[in-house]
Design an enzyme around this catalytic site. Sequence first.
Site, PDB file in Angstrom:
ATOM      1  CG  HIS A  86      -1.758   1.256   1.275  1.00  0.00           C
ATOM      2  ND1 HIS A  86      -2.962   1.346   0.602  1.00  0.00           N
ATOM      3  CD2 HIS A  86      -1.563   2.461   1.847  1.00  0.00           C
ATOM      4  CE1 HIS A  86      -3.460   2.555   0.772  1.00  0.00           C
ATOM      5  NE2 HIS A  86      -2.636   3.251   1.528  1.00  0.00           N
ATOM      6  CG  ASP A 165     -11.809   3.900   5.956  1.00  0.00           C
ATOM      7  OD1 ASP A 165     -11.290   4.774   6.667  1.00  0.00           O
ATOM      8  OD2 ASP A 165     -11.561   3.776   4.749  1.00  0.00           O
ATOM      9  NE  ARG A 172      -9.645  10.941   8.484  1.00  0.00           N
ATOM     10  CZ  ARG A 172      -8.839  10.040   7.893  1.00  0.00           C
ATOM     11  NH1 ARG A 172      -9.283   8.853   7.550  1.00  0.00           N
ATOM     12  NH2 ARG A 172      -7.592  10.342   7.652  1.00  0.00           N
ATOM     13  CB  SER A 187      -8.289   5.279   7.249  1.00  0.00           C
ATOM     14  OG  SER A 187      -8.696   5.250   5.912  1.00  0.00           O
ATOM     15  CE  LYS A 191      -9.083   2.128   3.466  1.00  0.00           C
ATOM     16  NZ  LYS A 191      -9.175   3.459   2.898  1.00  0.00           N
TER      17      LYS A 191
END
Length: 432
Positions: A86, A165, A172, A187, A191
């Site tokens: 990620h 989320d 946000r 967050s 995931k």
Amino acid sequence: MSEPFDAVDLIRAKRDRRALSGEEIDWLVDAYTRGAVADEQMSALAMAILLNGMQRKEIARWTGAMIASGERMEFSSLAQPTADKHSTGGVGDKITLPLAPLVAACGVAVPQLSGRGLGHTGGTLDKLESIPGWQAALSNADMLAQLDEVGAVICAAGDGLAPADKKLYALRDVTGTVEAIPLIASSIMSKKIAEGTGALVLDVKVGSGAFMKDVAQARELAETMVALGTDAGVRTSALLTDMSTPLGLTAGNAMEVRESVEVLAGGGPADVVELTVALAQEMLDAAGVEADPAQALRDGRAMDVWRRMIAAQGGDPDAELPVARETQTITAERDGVLTRLDALQVGVAAWRLGAGRARKEDPVQAGAGVQLHAKPGDPIRAGQTLLTLHTDTPERFARAQEALVGSYDIAEAAGESTPLVLDRIGSAQGGS
Ligand code: URA
């Protein structure tokens, strides 16, 4: 139904720097997801968290509550170990495209759930969608079948994964609370943990084009995420990597696919190759597989997996990629050495040319973006082209040019060069 806690008490607790209990956090996340805590209450709480932080224990519980709000995927039926990567997002960051097939070619399955871009950082799905026929949406069963047959899949995350989320992130985004480290870490990790990968490598970007503008902030985010992953049984490590200048020579959807294919063909810009190989090595180590990713790039095995991965999702790996109808160039006004080319400004220009979107329902132009003809450290001649701007809609050029004012420096001599990989965090070595 009477609620066990009062949201106002919990907002006051965070305002006054008190830690929330596990039960309070479980209730808050669940109550917000089902609408029993109002958006304005969650906004106040998110701002208190941004200003006052959260303890590690609270962040872990918050992440667990977001995971519990949706489904968890599971890949234990696969013969191969799994690893995912990620990135916290940057300009020209196309690394997922060559990386997923490369790691799969080395014997580790890569289940990559990706998103679309918002703002100046591009989204992996937008890039792949510039390939004619390619489809982002896969069912969980199709995803598993493709992982088994091809070894790599890059697809859209379904709505079932961490719905808390999704709701909180949208809030946000409009309340100035995206930048809270506990909220970013929970967050991303909710995931990734719900996705069910066995190993995870985080590419935490640092610099003008990234969320985290300095190394200290980026290190705190990386350490928080590595601890969350490790505690959840996911072998997790992080690289802190430079995002002060764009990665590679392109920022824009089809252009980035073209550059990724060059890397898979054994060429491509040196920084893209370096980071792809470094992240692949991290993923293989974390999955406990010994292999040489640089060799798999050179000998064409990664390219073979790329072609099968694209074809499995309806794409034609041999199709011509879209090219924008109009171009404009920016040229150097003097001789010297390029000492700075700002990632954020190039990202904003690419976005304004049509490569990115301002609202999530906006379309993107496949051919739009910015092409770099030089990188920091390169010698420059007066009159040489530095950047080419591409778009289908020439009325966008003026705003893109505006974004690029003051975006580069040309000096007499080269300054100190910044390494691409700034640091490594975590000890995700060796398989299960
Ligand atoms: N990406 C995410 O998924 N969440 C954040 O909070 C920031 C970046």
